[in-house]
Design an enzyme around this catalytic site. Sequence first.
Site, PDB file in Angstrom:
ATOM      1  N   HIS A   1       7.622   0.382  15.834  1.00 38.69           N
ATOM      2  CA  HIS A   1       7.939   0.601  17.253  1.00 38.69           C
ATOM      3  C   HIS A   1       6.912  -0.067  18.156  1.00 38.69           C
ATOM      4  CE1 HIS A   1       4.646   3.439  17.901  1.00 38.69           C
ATOM      5  NE2 HIS A   1       4.954   3.998  16.744  1.00 38.69           N
TER       6      HIS A   1
ATOM      7  N   HIS B   1       7.628   3.798  11.920  1.00 36.32           N
ATOM      8  CA  HIS B   1       6.260   4.006  12.398  1.00 36.32           C
ATOM      9  C   HIS B   1       5.238   3.345  11.484  1.00 36.32           C
ATOM     10  CE1 HIS B   1       7.862   7.380  14.925  1.00 36.32           C
ATOM     11  NE2 HIS B   1       8.689   7.506  13.906  1.00 36.32           N
TER      12      HIS B   1
END
Length: 442
Positions: free
Chosen positions: A234, A377
């Site tokens: 992200h 992540h």
Amino acid sequence: MSIRLVLVRHGLSSFNEKGLVQGRTDDSYLTDKGYEQALKSGEALSGINFDKIFSSPLVRAAETAKTIQKNLKGENNIIYDKNLLEVDLGSWSGLTINEIKNKYPEDYLLWKNDPENLTLESIHNSTYQPIKDLYEQANEFIKSIFKIYLEKQEANILIIGHNAILRCLILLLIGKPKKGFRKIKLDNASFSILNIMKQRHSYKTQIECLNQTSHLDKRIPDQIGDSRIFLVRHGETNWNKEGRFQGQINIPLNNNGKDQAGKASKYLEEINFNKAFSSSMDRPYETAQIILQNKSDLEIKKIENLVEISHGLWEGKLENEIKQQWPELLKNWHEKPEEVLMPEGESIKEVSKRSVKAWEEICLAQKNKDLTLLVAHDAVNKTLICNLLGIDFSNIWMIKQGNGGITVIDLFKDPQKDNVISALNITTHLGGILDSTASGAL
């Protein structure tokens, strides 16, 4: 004390162009396109001050090195090191793949599926194992440069070599994972960057990127599998920027993070995604939405098992704040992450277990020609990449994942073939060859 190794495979050679196996033969030379690739490589690397340049003495690598050198700062001489010679494939050199398949069918299967155990016959009628021998050669090279440079405060070293020897160097520096040779890919004139830090009487390695080809006007390496997954971290959040541990707190993208996602979208605009997945948290989901902004009809499926590691009581805190209350635990997190259970949080083993489970479910559903986007992540992506490389999840610090960085994995339906990391942590769309994104806390 750290060393940055920039590994460059030689440009396109005459044997590459004809589809011939090269090995250690010096009959293969750099083509016009190979010189052009080397020139572009030199231009891209011109902003880095190299302390030393090493090259294989074989002509295709030597010419690549000389062409790159013309664009570099300083007066660095090229050291031609025999320990960077390509793998010795004996009588296979100069043959096409089909000729090898027909003439040595069993050996060829071993070469494709388990090359470390391939045994060939030399011209002296003795036998040898080319990849095992190459690992020994690579180890000698590593020892020689560490002896000189590991004690220095900082050094940038450029290494120009060949496909197999560069793979062996990379794999040795991350612990030589079992059957790792076929799990990574290196294109002609590609960049791979490794950061080596001294640690007591040893060292630790971080892979910054593998097989970066954007300087060659080739954003993504050619597909070699039946389908592909694009694994993206992200974009940046304010807590990334501040260095706060965010874990499972739903911190949104900041403006820079949205810009990073937009640049990733532009970089991947030619990829016709037909599947999309995201961690169920907001920051990866928003990143996925921005990347797919021109494909708004494509559903992004949220996966709970891909949420970030829970840092428990550490979440929302800066590293200095954590150090005051949990100094030994924080030290272990940096040095032995597999031994750490976050206070009221998770262990990296738990994260790896759920992340790999989600990954395997996605892979099982992959069909031929699927192009899949997966946004998650830092810790999640690192455990997935460790699993793909065949190294333990305890090695998460070996893997760099920049905010908005792109990793490309080729998948095969053939169960004999391992999935291949065709590129790792591409961040050139965010500025420069080196990853300049905020690292922040997990």
